[in-house]
Design an enzyme around this catalytic site. Structure first.
Site, short mmCIF file in Angstrom:
data_model
loop_
_atom_site.label_atom_id
_atom_site.label_comp_id
_atom_site.label_asym_id
_atom_site.label_seq_id
_atom_site.Cartn_x
_atom_site.Cartn_y
_atom_site.Cartn_z
CG ASP A 119 -0.21 -0.26 2.52
OD1 ASP A 119 0.95 0.23 2.67
OD2 ASP A 119 -0.77 -0.93 3.40
CG ASP A 174 1.39 3.94 4.37
OD1 ASP A 174 0.17 3.79 4.58
OD2 ASP A 174 2.19 2.98 4.38
CG ASP A 204 8.53 1.35 12.60
OD1 ASP A 204 8.90 1.93 11.56
OD2 ASP A 204 7.65 0.46 12.61
P1 ATP Z 1 3.74 -2.54 4.87
O1 ATP Z 1 2.64 -1.59 4.48
O2 ATP Z 1 4.47 -3.13 3.75
O3 ATP Z 1 3.29 -3.52 5.86
P2 ATP Z 1 4.87 -0.20 6.05
O4 ATP Z 1 6.27 0.12 6.47
O5 ATP Z 1 4.27 0.68 5.03
O6 ATP Z 1 4.86 -1.70 5.63
P3 ATP Z 1 2.66 0.47 7.70
O7 ATP Z 1 2.10 -0.28 8.86
O8 ATP Z 1 1.86 0.60 6.46
O9 ATP Z 1 4.04 -0.19 7.38
O10 ATP Z 1 3.05 1.91 8.25
C1 ATP Z 1 3.52 2.92 7.40
C2 ATP Z 1 4.67 3.65 8.05
O11 ATP Z 1 4.22 4.27 9.24
C3 ATP Z 1 5.85 2.78 8.46
O12 ATP Z 1 6.75 2.58 7.42
C4 ATP Z 1 6.45 3.60 9.60
O13 ATP Z 1 7.22 4.65 9.09
C5 ATP Z 1 5.23 4.20 10.25
N1 ATP Z 1 4.73 3.34 11.34
C6 ATP Z 1 3.72 2.44 11.29
N2 ATP Z 1 3.51 1.87 12.47
C7 ATP Z 1 4.41 2.41 13.32
C8 ATP Z 1 4.71 2.23 14.71
N3 ATP Z 1 4.03 1.35 15.45
N4 ATP Z 1 5.69 2.97 15.24
C9 ATP Z 1 6.37 3.89 14.50
N5 ATP Z 1 6.15 4.08 13.20
C10 ATP Z 1 5.19 3.36 12.60
MG MG Z 2 2.29 0.59 4.32
#
Ligand code: ATP
Ligand code: MG
Length: 429
Positions: A54, A56, A133
């Site tokens: 996805d 963001d 994170d």
């Molecule tokens: P994917 O969507 O592939 O699972 P992602 O890295 O995009 O991985 P998401 O859960 O969609 O993960 O979150 C988007 C972004 O928001 C992350 O890359 C991170 O920068 C931030 N993020 C999400 N959850 C947290 C958290 N619990 N603590 C700190 N930052 C977070």
């Molecule tokens: Mg994501």
């Protein structure tokens, strides 16, 4: 902080690989005069030449300002407010730069150091970065000049295959213990090595996962199991002794050397990974049915020995096992009901003849229950020639028609779109 900016010619991210909807949101924010960046998995995965799950977006517009720009948006989340811009099945998540909690009253940190609310806006891009994170998750693609902004040498870590927390790893896990699970998920999915501090912080603070609401752990469990890397994720969860926070019953069986549990879990996870790779649908009902089955099976056998019939024995076993799982990760009824049906259909599949057998074919859960039966056979369990018999039955034109009918019924029952897509970045209280 070692800020680096990679110009358009210094990285491989092309707009062709960013979803049209994400681009629309990025451009409109930018044209309205707001900062507008792609961030997180969208940037990280494109740098790795993988296709992101996805997209963001990060901006300095508040969730309400984002909402005002997009008719097709809604503001969600209490602890971490953000805007979802909805394009049919695709949801673009737009998060507002946060400022340190000292600069407003929308931030709350609990006694233990856990962040309970994180809604102080007005931060800068650097403020936003420092709250993410991992270094590899704090990479920003700027739609204004197509550069990539990297505050913490995330690009270098990606190149070297290292997963590293931003800041003090121990504090970061205390702030949000779910980050321990996220560490494992990214390590498994992206084949990264957790660095020494990350490993030590997970070890020291993993027990705090016990205080995380079951609903949030359910969401994380799904991301771990249904990412297409379930086998690798569970291996790492076990290696870091995290699996028990998600599946306590299964974990204690595995720890006691239960070979049947080991076998069926491994087959179930492989089956799910293979289906995802082939872009076939998967459901939490099936993988949960697999993970809890060793307990269900053992209890049902006990009740049968005490005189119960097979189906009531399974009912009783379910009534005992399901609540224990729900205490760890919740499981919405739309999954727990079909999960139970998969179990209850197992004895019914013993009968391959007559009207009853035919009726089974039009049950929306038939295919899942049949796949489950074959999984049991693959563990070496003696299910006779049942799988082959059912395979044959399904070939007849009459059976095909019934199966089609069942599939249509199943489709009608699908959960509402987006029903499971609430992404809460911070722990719920
Ligand atoms: P994917 O969507 O592939 O699972 P992602 O890295 O995009 O991985 P998401 O859960 O969609 O993960 O979150 C988007 C972004 O928001 C992350 O890359 C991170 O920068 C931030 N993020 C999400 N959850 C947290 C958290 N619990 N603590 C700190 N930052 C977070
Ligand atoms: Mg994501």
């Amino acid at each position: 902080m070692q800020l680096k900016t990679l110009s358009r010619s210094e990285h491989n991210i092309s707009r062709d690989n960013i979803s049209k909807n994400a681009l629309k949101v990025l451009y409109r924010l930018n044209e309205a005069g707001y900062a507008s960046y792609l961030v997180g998995g969208g940037v990280r995965d494109l740098l790795l030449e993988k296709s992101p799950k996805d997209f963001d977006i990060a901006t300095d517009a508040s969730p309400e300002q984002v909402h005002a720009l997009f008719k097709n948006s809604r503001v969600i989340g209490r602890r971490f407010r953000l805007a979802h811009v909805v394009f049919g099945r695709e949801i673009i998540e737009v998060a507002t730069f946060r400022a340190p909690h000292s600069e407003g009253d929308g931030g709350v940190t609990g006694d233990t150091g856990r962040i309970v609310r994180d809604n102080v806006y007005g931060g800068t891009l650097a403020d936003d970065a420092v709250r993410r994170d991992f270094t590899v998750n704090a990479l920003y693609y700027n739609i204004d000049d197509f550069s990539v902004v990297d505050f913490f040498e995330g690009v270098e870590d990606l190149d070297e295959g290292i997963l590293k927390f931003i800041g003090n790893a121990f504090d970061r896990v205390v702030e949000d213990p779910v980050r321990a699970l996220r560490a494992v998920r990214f390590a498994a999915k992206l084949d990264l090595q957790m660095d020494q501090d990350c490993i030590a912080a997970v070890k020291e603070h993993r027990h705090q996962l016990a205080d995380i609401p079951a609903a949030r752990l359910f969401e994380e469990a799904l991301k771990l199991l249904q990412s297409g890397h379930g086998v690798a994720s569970v291996a790492l969860l076990r290696q870091h002794d995290l699996f028990g926070y998600l599946f306590p019953l299964t974990d204690s069986r595995l720890k006691s050397g239960d070979e049947y549990a080991e076998k069926i879990m491994s087959l179930g996870l492989t089956n799910t990974d293979t289906r995802i790779a082939a872009e076939m649908p998967v459901t939490p009902a099936f993988i949960y049915a697999v993970l809890l089955w060793p307990d269900i099976r053992e209890l049902a056998q006990k009740y049968e020995q005490e005189g119960a019939d097979p189906v009531p024995a399974l009912h009783m076993a379910s009534d005992e096992v399901i609540p224990q799982q729900l205490a760890a990760t919740s499981l919405p009824k739309r999954y727990s009901i079909p999960m139970k049906e998969i179990w209850l259909m197992q004895p019914r599949l013993n009968n391959t003849k007559g009207v009853r057998a035919k009726r089974l074919l039009s049950n929306p859960r038939f295919r899942a229950a049949y796949d489950f039966l074959c999984l049991r056979r693959d563990t070496g369990e003696d299910v006779g020639e049942l799988c082959a018999a059912w395979e044959k039955i399904q070939e007849s034109p009459e059976a095909q028609a019934l199966l089609l009918e069942a599939r249509t019924k199943a489709r009608f029952k699908r959960p509402r779109r987006g029903g499971n897509r609430s992404k809460n970045r911070q722990p719920a209280s």
